[in-house]
Enzyme design. Structure first.
Site, mmCIF file in Angstrom:
data_model
loop_
_atom_site.group_PDB
_atom_site.id
_atom_site.type_symbol
_atom_site.label_atom_id
_atom_site.label_comp_id
_atom_site.label_asym_id
_atom_site.label_seq_id
_atom_site.Cartn_x
_atom_site.Cartn_y
_atom_site.Cartn_z
ATOM 1 N N HIS A 256 52.590 41.406 50.906
ATOM 2 C CA HIS A 256 53.973 41.817 50.645
ATOM 3 C C HIS A 256 53.994 42.800 49.487
ATOM 4 O O HIS A 256 53.202 42.683 48.559
ATOM 5 C CB HIS A 256 54.851 40.600 50.306
ATOM 6 C CG HIS A 256 56.320 40.892 50.416
ATOM 7 N ND1 HIS A 256 57.041 41.437 49.395
ATOM 8 C CD2 HIS A 256 57.185 40.706 51.446
ATOM 9 C CE1 HIS A 256 58.306 41.586 49.787
ATOM 10 N NE2 HIS A 256 58.423 41.145 51.027
ATOM 11 N N GLU A 314 57.468 36.922 57.648
ATOM 12 C CA GLU A 314 57.365 37.151 59.091
ATOM 13 C C GLU A 314 56.532 36.083 59.804
ATOM 14 O O GLU A 314 56.731 35.826 60.988
ATOM 15 C CB GLU A 314 56.723 38.531 59.370
ATOM 16 C CG GLU A 314 57.390 39.706 58.697
ATOM 17 C CD GLU A 314 58.656 40.162 59.402
ATOM 18 O OE1 GLU A 314 59.229 39.365 60.168
ATOM 19 O OE2 GLU A 314 59.063 41.302 59.184
HETATM 20 N N1 ACO Z 1 45.673 42.102 56.162
HETATM 21 C C1 ACO Z 1 44.566 42.683 55.683
HETATM 22 N N2 ACO Z 1 44.542 43.480 54.609
HETATM 23 C C2 ACO Z 1 45.697 43.708 53.991
HETATM 24 C C3 ACO Z 1 46.904 43.130 54.425
HETATM 25 C C4 ACO Z 1 46.853 42.300 55.554
HETATM 26 N N3 ACO Z 1 47.948 41.716 56.035
HETATM 27 N N4 ACO Z 1 47.901 43.525 53.619
HETATM 28 C C5 ACO Z 1 47.355 44.350 52.707
HETATM 29 N N5 ACO Z 1 46.024 44.445 52.942
HETATM 30 C C6 ACO Z 1 45.078 45.225 52.173
HETATM 31 C C7 ACO Z 1 45.262 46.707 52.450
HETATM 32 O O1 ACO Z 1 44.477 47.134 53.531
HETATM 33 C C8 ACO Z 1 44.858 47.344 51.164
HETATM 34 O O2 ACO Z 1 43.476 47.440 51.140
HETATM 35 P P1 ACO Z 1 42.761 48.780 50.550
HETATM 36 O O3 ACO Z 1 43.156 48.784 49.106
HETATM 37 O O4 ACO Z 1 41.314 48.542 50.802
HETATM 38 O O5 ACO Z 1 43.357 49.921 51.311
HETATM 39 C C9 ACO Z 1 45.290 46.315 50.117
HETATM 40 O O6 ACO Z 1 45.365 45.054 50.793
HETATM 41 C C10 ACO Z 1 46.646 46.619 49.516
HETATM 42 O O7 ACO Z 1 47.492 47.027 50.563
HETATM 43 P P2 ACO Z 1 48.862 47.758 50.314
HETATM 44 O O8 ACO Z 1 49.259 48.542 51.518
HETATM 45 O O9 ACO Z 1 48.892 48.460 49.004
HETATM 46 O O10 ACO Z 1 49.821 46.546 50.196
HETATM 47 P P3 ACO Z 1 51.356 46.655 50.137
HETATM 48 O O11 ACO Z 1 51.751 45.632 49.175
HETATM 49 O O12 ACO Z 1 51.853 48.015 49.954
HETATM 50 O O13 ACO Z 1 51.733 46.291 51.661
HETATM 51 C C11 ACO Z 1 52.493 45.156 53.531
HETATM 52 C C12 ACO Z 1 52.529 45.279 52.009
HETATM 53 C C13 ACO Z 1 52.911 46.486 54.195
HETATM 54 C C14 ACO Z 1 53.459 44.072 53.938
HETATM 55 C C15 ACO Z 1 51.049 44.796 53.959
HETATM 56 O O14 ACO Z 1 50.634 43.632 53.281
HETATM 57 C C16 ACO Z 1 50.914 44.626 55.463
HETATM 58 O O15 ACO Z 1 50.748 45.617 56.180
HETATM 59 N N6 ACO Z 1 50.966 43.352 55.986
HETATM 60 C C17 ACO Z 1 50.846 43.109 57.396
HETATM 61 C C18 ACO Z 1 52.140 43.435 58.137
HETATM 62 C C19 ACO Z 1 53.248 42.424 57.837
HETATM 63 O O16 ACO Z 1 53.051 41.214 57.806
HETATM 64 N N7 ACO Z 1 54.456 42.977 57.636
HETATM 65 C C20 ACO Z 1 55.652 42.168 57.292
HETATM 66 C C21 ACO Z 1 55.921 42.215 55.813
HETATM 67 S S1 ACO Z 1 57.248 41.172 55.328
HETATM 68 C C22 ACO Z 1 58.603 42.125 55.419
HETATM 69 O O17 ACO Z 1 58.567 43.298 55.405
HETATM 70 C C23 ACO Z 1 59.976 41.464 55.588
#
Ligand code: ACO
Length: 377
Positions: A256, A314
């Protein structure tokens, strides 16, 4: 002019005061209308939550009865809006597109001028539009709202044509309360921006639906459900998680932008899902969900030791909405059913102390181009 600091995505920029909700991403806490989300979500009816959002206090018993009747009187969809939604379903439009079109058409018979009345009309009619779309899409006749049923029960009844049982209603109501508001998320900010121009609340809601539709916001609890179903069949969550991460993909339902610990809404929804599946005699599916979460958290910690990835809203949304009978295709519109209450309350807040939303941009284009007449280009 001095160069202003660029805040891409408005990240970390405070642009409004609100009494509606407060997020502590480090502690994993969410306050909605002055209550911890756990308290509000599990005790309130959606009507009580909406009254709280609009009036900043809980209703008395008489006020609640009046408010329920008021919403019931605003649920019907005019024939023009039905025609639009029917056409959207026939043309294979997505549920969110149909909702956007239906809301725009519903404004044909919406209250004008009275913002509070318009707010109630929007919240009341969103479930009617979503359910009508679904019935048309399934080749069935829409089901009229029942004035004797509450907001959550009505939505389920209009979807299925049957009076839902109390467990399903409570499960859905817990979900609606849990996600009613969440600070200045993109769709809420969109709604506030629209009314800041002194436009109307139906226009704000229509724009907010457009913002919520995007995969970075309304997200896709749908893929979470696919994942859970697959793992329920294979019985091997570790293999699924490893395969996903090894392929360089993200695991849906985890991570998140704001929360650094487990999303407090996930906790509320996991309890609600456990209660629902237990009462429905389908505990086995819930056990899969719980086991998946535990395995996934361990493997995500190994995968990203420097970035704590925890369960987001989610993950349990998918489990709970699936359980109470909401079709996968309607997960995001059901988010809109809930969040429309937050949108409308934010619009009233914005209008009470309005300042036109008008940020500035930094120009990075050319400054000294020479004009070439079209015949010489
Ligand atoms: N699975 C695996 N790796 C992940 C995940 C995940 N669910 N989430 C983040 N990471 C990793 C990223 O790949 C990134 O790695 P890197 O630094 O090697 O590139 C690192 O963790 C940080 O990722 P960011 O994109 O900076 O995290 P951010 O906090 O911006 O993203 C997000 C948040 C978009 C929700 C992300 O965690 C994600 O894509 N999750 C999966 C999709 C999801 O569940 N979406 C619903 C969110 S809840 C809502 O919006 C109401």
């Amino acid at each position: 002019m001095p160069r202003q600091q660029l805040r891409s995505g408005l990240e970390g920029v405070t642009v409004a005061e609100t009494r509606l909700s407060d997020i502590d991403g480090e502690a994993g806490e969410l306050v909605v209308g002055g209550f911890p989300v756990e308290t509000l979500a599990t005790n309130a009816s959606y009507e009580e939550t909406l009254f709280l959002m609009l009036e900043d206090r809980l209703p008395t018993a008489d006020e609640l009865a009046g408010f329920r009747a008021d919403l019931a009187a605003r649920r019907d969809l005019c024939e023009a809006a039905h025609a639009v939604v029917r056409r959207a379903a026939a043309d294979g439009e997505s549920a969110m597109d149909a909702l956007r079109m239906g809301l725009a058409a519903a404004s044909l018979d919406a209250d004008t001028g009275d913002h509070r009345a318009a707010a109630k009309r929007v919240v009341a009619v969103v479930p009617t539009i979503v359910a009508a779309y679904w019935r048309y899409r399934e080749g069935e006749s829409p089901v009229d709202p029942d004035p004797d049923l509450g907001h959550a029960a009505n939505y389920l009844a209009m979807l299925t044509g049957e009076t839902p049982d109390d467990h399903a209603v409570r499960g859905l109501e817990t979900y609606l309360n849990t996600v009613v508001d969440h600070g200045l998320n993109a769709s809420t900010f969109t709604a506030r921006t629209v009314v800041s121009t002194e436009s109307d609340l139906v226009s704000a809601a229509t724009a907010a639906v457009g913002a919520l539709k995007g995969p970075l916001h309304g997200g896709a609890p749908g893929p979470v459900l696919e994942m859970l179903r697959t793992v329920h069949e294979t019985g091997d969550p570790a293999a699924y998680v490893r395969e996903t991460l090894d392929a360089g993909e993200r695991l849906m339902g985890f991570g998140h932008r704001v929360y650094r610990v487990r999303d407090p809404r996930a906790a509320v929804l996991s309890t609600a899902a456990e209660r629902f599946y237990g009462a429905a005699g389908e505990r086995a599916f819930y056990d899969t969900v719980e086991q998946f979460e535990s395995v996934a958290l361990d493997l995500l910690a190994e995968h990203k030791p420097d970035r704590r990835l925890a369960t987001n809203v989610e993950f349990y949304t998918a489990a709970l909405l699936h359980g109470v009978g909401v079709p996968r295709e309607l997960f995001t519109p059901t988010f809109a059913v809930a969040r429309s209450g937050g949108w409308m309350a934010h619009c009233l807040e914005q209008l009470a102390d309005n300042r036109l939303v008008r940020p500035v941009s930094r120009y990075v284009g050319e400054t000294d181009r020479e004009w070439t007449p079209v015949e010489r280009r």
